[in-house]
Design a protein around this motif. Structure first.
Motif, PDB file in Angstrom:
ATOM      1  N   ARG B 119       0.728  -1.478   0.029  1.00  0.00           N
ATOM      2  CA  ARG B 119      -0.029  -0.039   0.109  1.00  0.00           C
ATOM      3  C   ARG B 119       0.780   1.313  -0.002  1.00  0.00           C
ATOM      4  O   ARG B 119       0.635   1.915   0.640  1.00  0.00           O
ATOM      5  CB  ARG B 119      -1.097  -0.092   1.034  1.00  0.00           C
ATOM      6  CG  ARG B 119      -1.898  -1.245   1.227  1.00  0.00           C
ATOM      7  CD  ARG B 119      -2.828  -1.092   2.361  1.00  0.00           C
ATOM      8  NE  ARG B 119      -2.264  -1.383   3.607  1.00  0.00           N
ATOM      9  CZ  ARG B 119      -2.413  -0.439   4.729  1.00  0.00           C
ATOM     10  NH1 ARG B 119      -3.138   0.397   4.613  1.00  0.00           N
ATOM     11  NH2 ARG B 119      -1.633  -0.774   5.750  1.00  0.00           N
ATOM     12  N   ASN B 138       2.259   7.078   7.914  1.00  0.00           N
ATOM     13  CA  ASN B 138       1.022   7.525   8.376  1.00  0.00           C
ATOM     14  C   ASN B 138       0.645   6.436   9.336  1.00  0.00           C
ATOM     15  O   ASN B 138       0.978   5.193   9.232  1.00  0.00           O
ATOM     16  CB  ASN B 138      -0.027   8.060   7.543  1.00  0.00           C
ATOM     17  CG  ASN B 138      -0.154   6.945   6.455  1.00  0.00           C
ATOM     18  OD1 ASN B 138      -0.177   5.635   6.780  1.00  0.00           O
ATOM     19  ND2 ASN B 138      -0.794   7.355   5.253  1.00  0.00           N
ATOM     20  N   ARG B 139      -0.520   6.862  10.051  1.00  0.00           N
ATOM     21  CA  ARG B 139      -0.896   6.038  11.160  1.00  0.00           C
ATOM     22  C   ARG B 139      -1.588   4.541  10.511  1.00  0.00           C
ATOM     23  O   ARG B 139      -1.857   3.696  11.307  1.00  0.00           O
ATOM     24  CB  ARG B 139      -2.055   6.610  11.883  1.00  0.00           C
ATOM     25  CG  ARG B 139      -1.416   7.621  12.941  1.00  0.00           C
ATOM     26  CD  ARG B 139      -2.643   8.175  13.840  1.00  0.00           C
ATOM     27  NE  ARG B 139      -1.897   9.184  14.563  1.00  0.00           N
ATOM     28  CZ  ARG B 139      -1.370   9.182  15.638  1.00  0.00           C
ATOM     29  NH1 ARG B 139      -1.222   8.017  16.581  1.00  0.00           N
ATOM     30  NH2 ARG B 139      -0.826  10.204  16.149  1.00  0.00           N
ATOM     31  N   THR B 140      -1.934   4.696   9.462  1.00  0.00           N
ATOM     32  CA  THR B 140      -2.531   3.497   8.725  1.00  0.00           C
ATOM     33  C   THR B 140      -1.702   2.768   7.998  1.00  0.00           C
ATOM     34  O   THR B 140      -1.984   1.767   7.241  1.00  0.00           O
ATOM     35  CB  THR B 140      -3.816   3.894   7.838  1.00  0.00           C
ATOM     36  OG1 THR B 140      -3.239   4.771   6.720  1.00  0.00           O
ATOM     37  CG2 THR B 140      -4.748   4.492   8.417  1.00  0.00           C
ATOM     38  N   ASN B 141      -0.246   3.139   7.946  1.00  0.00           N
ATOM     39  CA  ASN B 141       0.923   2.194   7.397  1.00  0.00           C
ATOM     40  C   ASN B 141       0.582   2.218   6.054  1.00  0.00           C
ATOM     41  O   ASN B 141       0.886   1.201   5.315  1.00  0.00           O
ATOM     42  CB  ASN B 141       0.718   1.023   8.010  1.00  0.00           C
ATOM     43  CG  ASN B 141       1.284   0.796   9.650  1.00  0.00           C
ATOM     44  OD1 ASN B 141       2.037   1.697   9.734  1.00  0.00           O
ATOM     45  ND2 ASN B 141       0.570  -0.010  10.174  1.00  0.00           N
ATOM     46  N   LEU B 144      -5.294   3.646   2.261  1.00  0.00           N
ATOM     47  CA  LEU B 144      -6.331   2.602   2.472  1.00  0.00           C
ATOM     48  C   LEU B 144      -6.916   2.230   1.185  1.00  0.00           C
ATOM     49  O   LEU B 144      -7.739   2.940   0.534  1.00  0.00           O
ATOM     50  CB  LEU B 144      -7.436   3.466   3.452  1.00  0.00           C
ATOM     51  CG  LEU B 144      -6.867   3.724   4.869  1.00  0.00           C
ATOM     52  CD1 LEU B 144      -7.716   4.622   5.589  1.00  0.00           C
ATOM     53  CD2 LEU B 144      -6.502   2.526   5.640  1.00  0.00           C
TER      54      LEU B 144
ATOM     55  N   GLU C 122      -3.922   2.080  15.599  1.00  0.00           N
ATOM     56  CA  GLU C 122      -3.409   3.653  15.960  1.00  0.00           C
ATOM     57  C   GLU C 122      -4.429   4.458  15.733  1.00  0.00           C
ATOM     58  O   GLU C 122      -4.437   4.830  14.657  1.00  0.00           O
ATOM     59  CB  GLU C 122      -1.988   3.619  15.564  1.00  0.00           C
ATOM     60  CG  GLU C 122      -1.046   2.519  16.189  1.00  0.00           C
ATOM     61  CD  GLU C 122       0.289   2.738  15.127  1.00  0.00           C
ATOM     62  OE1 GLU C 122       0.925   1.967  15.094  1.00  0.00           O
ATOM     63  OE2 GLU C 122       0.419   4.018  15.154  1.00  0.00           O
ATOM     64  N   PHE C 132      -8.586   2.740  10.771  1.00  0.00           N
ATOM     65  CA  PHE C 132      -9.235   1.503  10.690  1.00  0.00           C
ATOM     66  C   PHE C 132     -10.308   1.640  11.568  1.00  0.00           C
ATOM     67  O   PHE C 132     -10.497   1.793  12.735  1.00  0.00           O
ATOM     68  CB  PHE C 132      -8.398   0.480  10.653  1.00  0.00           C
ATOM     69  CG  PHE C 132      -7.414   0.146   9.824  1.00  0.00           C
ATOM     70  CD1 PHE C 132      -6.168   0.609   9.988  1.00  0.00           C
ATOM     71  CD2 PHE C 132      -7.692  -0.179   8.225  1.00  0.00           C
ATOM     72  CE1 PHE C 132      -4.963   0.378   9.018  1.00  0.00           C
ATOM     73  CE2 PHE C 132      -6.836  -0.260   7.525  1.00  0.00           C
ATOM     74  CZ  PHE C 132      -5.504   0.087   7.798  1.00  0.00           C
TER      75      PHE C 132
END
Lengths: 325, 279, 203
Positions: B119, B138-141, B144, C122, C132
């Motif tokens: 991603r 970022n926090r979602t690695n 999305l 997180e 998420f």
């Protein structure tokens, strides 16, 4: 027989071709595109994917227990009628069967409904009948070959509930009784017909129109509950209307019962052919002082009414004829 | 700004050489040629729609891009095959990463590849050495992308416009990976917003700096200006309702090509000159 | 007289023997191709609400209406490993409703409010879209109406929510009334273990 099988096979083949064609057409039209759900490491923060709940059904051994209990109950029914000869015991058995097979197991799977399963298993090669259902179907018939309708007596939950509400039996005239009795063979034919239809249109009509199952489940559509209540009200005055006139399994049992030599026996007595048993029997199963095997539903009312051996015998003193003179 | 739907190219089973299962990548060359990638092949068309060339790829083709030198890069699961303009395989490029390359871009000698498995968009230098990742920290690695496709395009100044469907945005990054800003928002009712759970699925840039996007679940293609304002909707009901991840590209004249993956067609839209505004 | 009686007895014995043999043979034949415990389960590949390729069909709620018991045992189940964990879930929200001040749809889809939404991983305190989210279906409130299943179907979602029969609630009728009514024949008898584990194809 062969033509029917061939016709069914042809129908099944056509259906299979159509379905395969439809399935293939579906696959050509739309291929599932790529998707990727996030994994635990993508989400991070120590997240663990929760497990999807997968509740288990009742243990399989419980179904085997039901068959064992069915056999045991029929054994008890035979013992009550042949040895014990007591109506009280039969009422107790009927109550126990109603409680277990009726209200606890909610009346499913019963031997009456299993007619359909066995029919499907014999005509549809893709249908695999569970062993438990096969046993449920054949055990009462096996007993009937030797002892008559022991199943109907204290074991069948539908019979038990009707047996227990019967308050004031009206004797149904013989001709009418015979004519109405033919209905159950028509019902049997209809049940078999709907069961041998191909799987998409197959319907188990015995189960669908079972009047008492909604009472056992304490839940159901309004018209089914009303039907059940109606049968019970009728059953207060007419002895076991479903069993005598509608039950398809009763039709099978009455055929097999013709071969039985044991079961309910009226005490032979040259001196006192009083005929009280004939009046007491709500099902018209006593003819010329002898139990008619194929109609006798093992209710043991004849025993209760007999002055020679029933409670009457114990309650009152029977004076020998010589003393009367 | 208006667009007119002029023609439809191909379609499933329309010709023996046409795509049979998937149609996933589109790009236009500087000469106006259209390059389409799908199945395990690449088809090249001239601006009129005539098939010029086709060649096979080793693995199913996910994306396609043309670098300024004219080489054709075809993104595949786990590798990128580099062909010459005539279709001869020059190099099979497998970097350290595994993953499906769903978009390719070039700027200033650097190559950018979108890796949908991790991603992120990865940047490689002239010798294809890894320089940095974009969109990862970022926090979602990462981006999305539940749809499984990460798409981006690069404007002449080097800013990367990447679709982030889970956030309903098109985000702008520098080549070094710094987030500059974003356009777009969620909206299920207003056509300017991006509906559903994860839209826009694909993004491309037009010659005037417009942002072209495609959406799923309410399959449509839209043209937005650089600030995110809706300019045109290209066909609200033209695409098959089950379409997802429709590739989009525009040539230098502003003609838009959209790949529809269910019926395996390429739909062509021409810009119609806007009426002069009354002063 | 005794001759007639003994002949009758003999015929009786032969007939009973024949009956028992017949019963034995038929039962044996059936037991040969018998199966263990079978229970009803829904094939998600056939169910109207989850089968692929049909967009814009009306939600099928026969699983709620046709069961002979007041509340059927069918529930919507979210297979978490397939869920996209999206911020704007089309099964949780009614994505066609107006957007509220927080940028999210204002209405929920489930008529019984059976889905719970919570951020996982997180969490980003500044930007709710940068997270998420996990969606859990409360099976006490869910009645199997199928709205969320249809909303999660491809291409709108990833198809992680499917309708399943819950075997601790199902009465396991001899002939399931829902199965008779199902237009796609999606409800059928499966071997018990497969039905619980939820593998796609029946025996």
């Amino acid at each position: 027989m062969i033509w029917r099988r061939a016709a069914l096979a042809l129908l099944a083949a056509c259906l299979l071709t159509c379905l395969t064609g439809a399935a293939c057409a579906q696959a050509l039209q739309y291929e599932r595109p790529v998707e990727r759900a996030p994994q635990e490491k993508d989400i991070g923060g120590g997240y663990a994917t929760p497990k999807v709940q997968k509740p288990l059904p009742r243990g399989a051994w419980l179904e085997i227990l039901d068959v064992v209990l069915l056999a045991a109950a029929m054994g008890v029914s035979v013992w009550i009628v042949v040895r014990k000869r007591s109506r009280r015991w039969l009422v107790a058995l009927a109550t126990a069967s109603l409680a277990y097979f009726g209200f606890y197991r909610e009346g499913c799977v019963c031997p009456i409904g299993s007619i359909q399963n066995v029919t499907v298993a014999l005509t549809d090669p893709t249908y695999h009948i569970p062993m438990v259902v096969t046993a449920t179907f054949f055990l009462p018939l096996l007993v009937a070959v030797f002892y008559g309708r022991a199943f109907c007596g204290g074991v069948c939950a539908l019979g038990a509930i009707q047996e227990l509400v019967l308050l004031k039996p009206i004797q149904v005239p013989r001709r009418l009784d015979q004519a109405l009795g033919l209905l159950k063979y028509a019902y049997l034919a209809a049940a078999i017909w709907f069961a041998i239809l191909p799987a998409i249109s197959r319907d188990f009509v015995i189960c669908r129109y079972d009047p008492f199952v909604s009472l056992f489940r304490r839940s159901g559509f309004a018209h089914m509950l009303a039907l059940g209540a109606g049968f019970l009200v009728l059953g207060m005055f007419v002895g076991r209307p479903y069993c005598r006139y509608l039950c398809p399994y009763g039709g099978l049992l009455s055929w097999f019962s013709r071969l039985a030599t044991r079961g309910v026996t009226i005490t032979p007595d040259k001196e006192l052919d009083c005929g009280l048993c004939t009046e007491a029997c709500p099902y018209g199963a006593i003819d010329q002082m002898r139990a008619v095997r194929r109609k006798c539903l093992y209710c043991a009312r004849c025993y209760a009414s007999c002055p020679r051996e029933g409670p009457l015998a114990r309650a009152k003193d029977i004076v020998p004829v010589e003393e009367l003179r | 700004m208006e667009y007119r739907h002029t023609r439809v190219m191909g379609g499933k089973l329309s010709a023996p050489e046409w795509f049979a299962h998937s149609l996933r990548g589109l790009c236009t060359g500087p000469d106006g040629r259209l390059y389409a990638a799908g199945d395990s092949q690449v088809l090249v068309f001239d601006p009129a729609g005539k098939l010029l060339r086709r060649w096979p790829t080793a693995k199913p083709a996910c994306s396609i891009g043309i670098n300024p030198a004219g080489r054709v890069f075809v993104g595949q699961p786990g590798q990128v095959e580099i062909f010459s303009a005539s279709g001869t395989l020059e190099k099979t490029w497998r970097a350290g990463w595994l993953g499906e390359v769903t978009a390719l871009g070039f700027h200033n000698g650097d190559t950018f590849a979108a890796d949908s498995s991790s991603r992120t968009i990865r940047r490689y230098g002239r010798d294809l050495s890894h320089l940095n990742d974009i969109g990862r920290d970022n926090r979602t690695n990462g981006f999305l992308i539940p749809n499984g496709v990460l798409d981006f395009d690069i404007d002449p100044s080097g800013t990367i416009h990447a679709a982030n469907p889970g956030k309903h945005r098109v985000e702008r990054y520098t080549p070094e990976g710094q987030l500059l800003g974003h356009i777009g928002r969620f909206d299920g009712v207003d056509p300017e917003g991006f509906p559903g759970c994860c839209n826009p699925t694909n993004v491309a840039l037009g010659p005037g700096g417009q942002v072209l996007v495609t959406e799923k679940a309410g399959a449509r293609a839209k043209v937005l200006d650089a600030a995110g304002k809706l300019l045109a909707v290209l066909g609200d009901k033209i695409f098959d309702a089950n379409s997802k991840n429709m590739a989009i590209t525009a040539d230098l004249r502003g003609r838009v090509y959209v790949a529809e993956p269910v019926r395996l067609q390429i739909l062509v839209f021409e810009p119609v000159r806007a009426k002069a505004e009354a002063l | 007289m005794s001759k007639t009686l003994s002949r009758r007895r003999a015929i009786g014995r032969v007939a009973r023997g024949a009956a028992v043999t017949g019963i034995g043979l038929t039962a044996g034949f059936l037991v040969k191709k018998a199966e263990g415990q079978v229970v009803w389960q829904i094939d998600a590949a056939k169910c109207v609400n989850s089968r692929l390729g049909e967009f814009g069909v009306k939600v099928c709620d026969l699983c709620v209406k046709e069961c002979v018991v007041t509340q059927s045992a069918v529930r919507a189940v979210n297979e978490f490993s397939k869920c996209g964990r999206c911020c704007v879930c089309p099964s949780y929200f009614n994505v066609k409703s107006a957007v509220g001040r927080d940028g999210l749809p204002s209405e929920k889809l489930c008529p019984r409010d059976a889905i719970q939404r919570k951020p996982i991983g997180e969490a980003d305190p500044n930007d709710p879209a940068n997270n998420f989210y996990e969606y859990v279906i409360d099976e006490v409130k869910c009645d199997g109406c199928g709205k969320c299943v249809m909303a999660c179907k491809e291409p709108a979602g990833l198809g992680s929510i499917v309708l399943r029969v819950r075997h601790d609630l199902c009465v396991n009728c001899n002939n399931c009334a829902i199965s008779t009514a199902c237009p796609k024949d999606a409800l059928s008898l499966w071997p018990a273990l497969k039905a619980v584990l939820g593998e796609s194809a029946p025996a």
